[in-house]
Structure formats: structure tokens, C-alpha cells
Enzyme design. Sequence first.
Site, PDB file in Angstrom:
ATOM      1  N   SER A 146       0.986  -1.338  -0.057  1.00 32.60           N
ATOM      2  CA  SER A 146       0.161  -0.008   0.038  1.00 32.60           C
ATOM      3  C   SER A 146       0.938   1.240  -0.134  1.00 32.60           C
ATOM      4  CB  SER A 146      -0.947  -0.126   1.350  1.00 32.60           C
ATOM      5  OG  SER A 146      -1.570   1.151   1.477  1.00 32.60           O
ATOM      6  N   TYR A 159      -1.991  -0.747  10.482  1.00 33.96           N
ATOM      7  CA  TYR A 159      -1.984  -1.126   9.006  1.00 33.96           C
ATOM      8  C   TYR A 159      -0.710  -0.466   8.093  1.00 33.96           C
ATOM      9  CZ  TYR A 159      -3.765  -1.108   3.914  1.00 33.96           C
ATOM     10  OH  TYR A 159      -4.055  -1.425   2.692  1.00 33.96           O
TER      11      TYR A 159
END
Length: 255
Positions: A146, A159
Site C-alpha cells: 500500500s 495497517y
Amino acid sequence: MDSLLDFSGQVAMITGASSGFGRLLAQGLASRGCNLVLGDINLDELQNTLDSLSLTDNQVISMACDVSDEAAVKAMVDGALKTFGRLDIGVNNAGIAHSLMPLHQVDQATIDKQMAVNVNGVLFGMKYQIEAMLKQGSGHVLNVSSMAGIGGAPKGAAYSAAKHAVVGLTRTAAVEYAKKGIRANAICPFYSPTNILAVDGYDSPESQERLARGCPMRRLADPQEVVNTMILILSPGNSYMSGQTIAIDGAVSAW
Ligand SMILES: NC(=O)c1ccc[n+]([C@@H]2O[C@H](COP(=O)([O-])OP(=O)(O)OC[C@H]3O[C@@H](n4cnc5c(N)ncnc54)[C@H](O)[C@@H]3O)[C@@H](O)[C@H]2O)c1
């Protein structure tokens, strides 16, 4: 078909294939002749993915797979070997977000869940995919990290930590197995409207407009654009790229 986009005879494993990038990638590879091994925890939606594929001479197998369960991930690789006798491509795509929280309020359960799915899930995939690829002397692992894996993600600390770990695993594998004919790359997408955005509350038009203002292109990626880049990275012609973390981000990382 242009040989750069022809996956005939190849075998790819995709985790998290019931939705979003995983489903679109399954569709894109299936229509280009690739044999597939698909897994997810959401079996109803996995069936919908299967129903959406256009196949010619290629075949698809699917199975329930929670990527935080090492045995379940191994079973996907075993399925590839048993059915097709090889595994050319391993896409470790399954992932989860968490609700937004400032770093000083991150709780243990959130960290544990992120590590279990977003880190262990990728590590288990790589472990068994690479084991199979070593035996055949070739293979390509594509991990889904990501933008939060190459930069800070305010209110997404757990995350971000997990997605940074995915980058570390990718780079390590690329160096460790380069001489064995195995490559590893990762994609690092900016926000794209798939189901995952509902988890961190970015599923409303207003919040997506706000996110888009943080992107030089002033828009989020269509999920198909992200998957198009995945297919280009996996192209049989893309044979010298390894260890890379490819931002798919409308120039966010160039700022
Ligand atoms: N959409 C974005 O904005 C974005 C941006 C950057 C990175 N990503 C990453 O892309 C990947 C795919 O996400 P997406 O955007 O397609 O979201 P999505 O929610 O549409 O798809 C995720 C899929 O993973 C599956 N999954 C969740 N937990 C699982 C588990 N434990 N085992 C197996 N499967 C599981 C879900 O059932 C779902 O099918 C994720 O790793 C995500 O972190 C997404």
C-alpha cells in the site's frame, strides 16, 4: 494475443479473490489464458468470482483460505501442484484495514489482527510459493502492500506497520532468491474504491472527494487501473524487475 499479455500455460495463485483487486485480477488473468488457484474467506463471493471468469483451455480451482492460517495457505499451493504440477505466479493480495485511530490509542487486538492477516498471510504465501518455485527454478511473487507501506498513514499506524513489513518481505525475497530464478515485487496503491474502504470509513462520496484532493491527479484509482498495472508487472515480458515497490498512486509519492 500479444505475447506480453499472454499467460497461457501459466499457473497463478491469488489470495483474497472474492472482491476488489483479487477478483479483477482473476478475471484479467483468466481471460489471458492463465490457470488459477483462488482462495478467500468469503465463499459466496468467491463463487461469484468463479462465475464471472471467461475461460478457454485454462482451468480454475478454488478453496476456502484464511491467509492467517498457515495450513490453509499451504493447501492452496498444494492444490496448484496437485492440479497443474507447477506454480508460476503467487499473488498475496488478501488484506484488511482497521478503523482509524491515533497511534497512541492503537490496541493490541488491532495490531494482532493486522499482523495475522496482512503480514503472516503474505509470509505464509511466500513461504510455500517460493518452496514450489525453487523446485521448478522460476516464479514471480507479487505482494499487495500500500502507499501506507512506503509512507506514513495518519490514524492507520497498525495497517502502515503491516504494509511496511510486506515491503521488507518482498525486498528480502527478491535478493535471497534472485539466483534461483525467483522474483518478488510489491504494489503500493493509493486509495481505490473497493470494499476495504468501508472499514476505515472512506466509502462515502464526501470522504473520497477529500482523499482525492490529496492526490496530484485529484482522483482515486479505479480498481481496474490498479489491476491493469498488476497484470503489466506479471507480464511474461517483465522478466528483469525484482525487489520493487511499485506505487500506483496518481503521483502522490512524487510530491
Ligand atoms: N483499495 C484500496 O484503496 C487499497 C489501497 C492499498 C492497498 N490495498 C490492499 O489491496 C488488497 C486487496 O484489497 P481490496 O482493495 O481489493 O479490498 P477488498 O476488501 O475488496 O478485498 C479484500 C479481499 O480479501 C479477503 N480477505 C480478508 N481477510 C482475509 C483472510 N484472512 N484470508 C483470506 N482472504 C481475506 C476479503 O474477503 C476480500 O475478498 C489488500 O491487501 C489491501 O490492503 C487496497
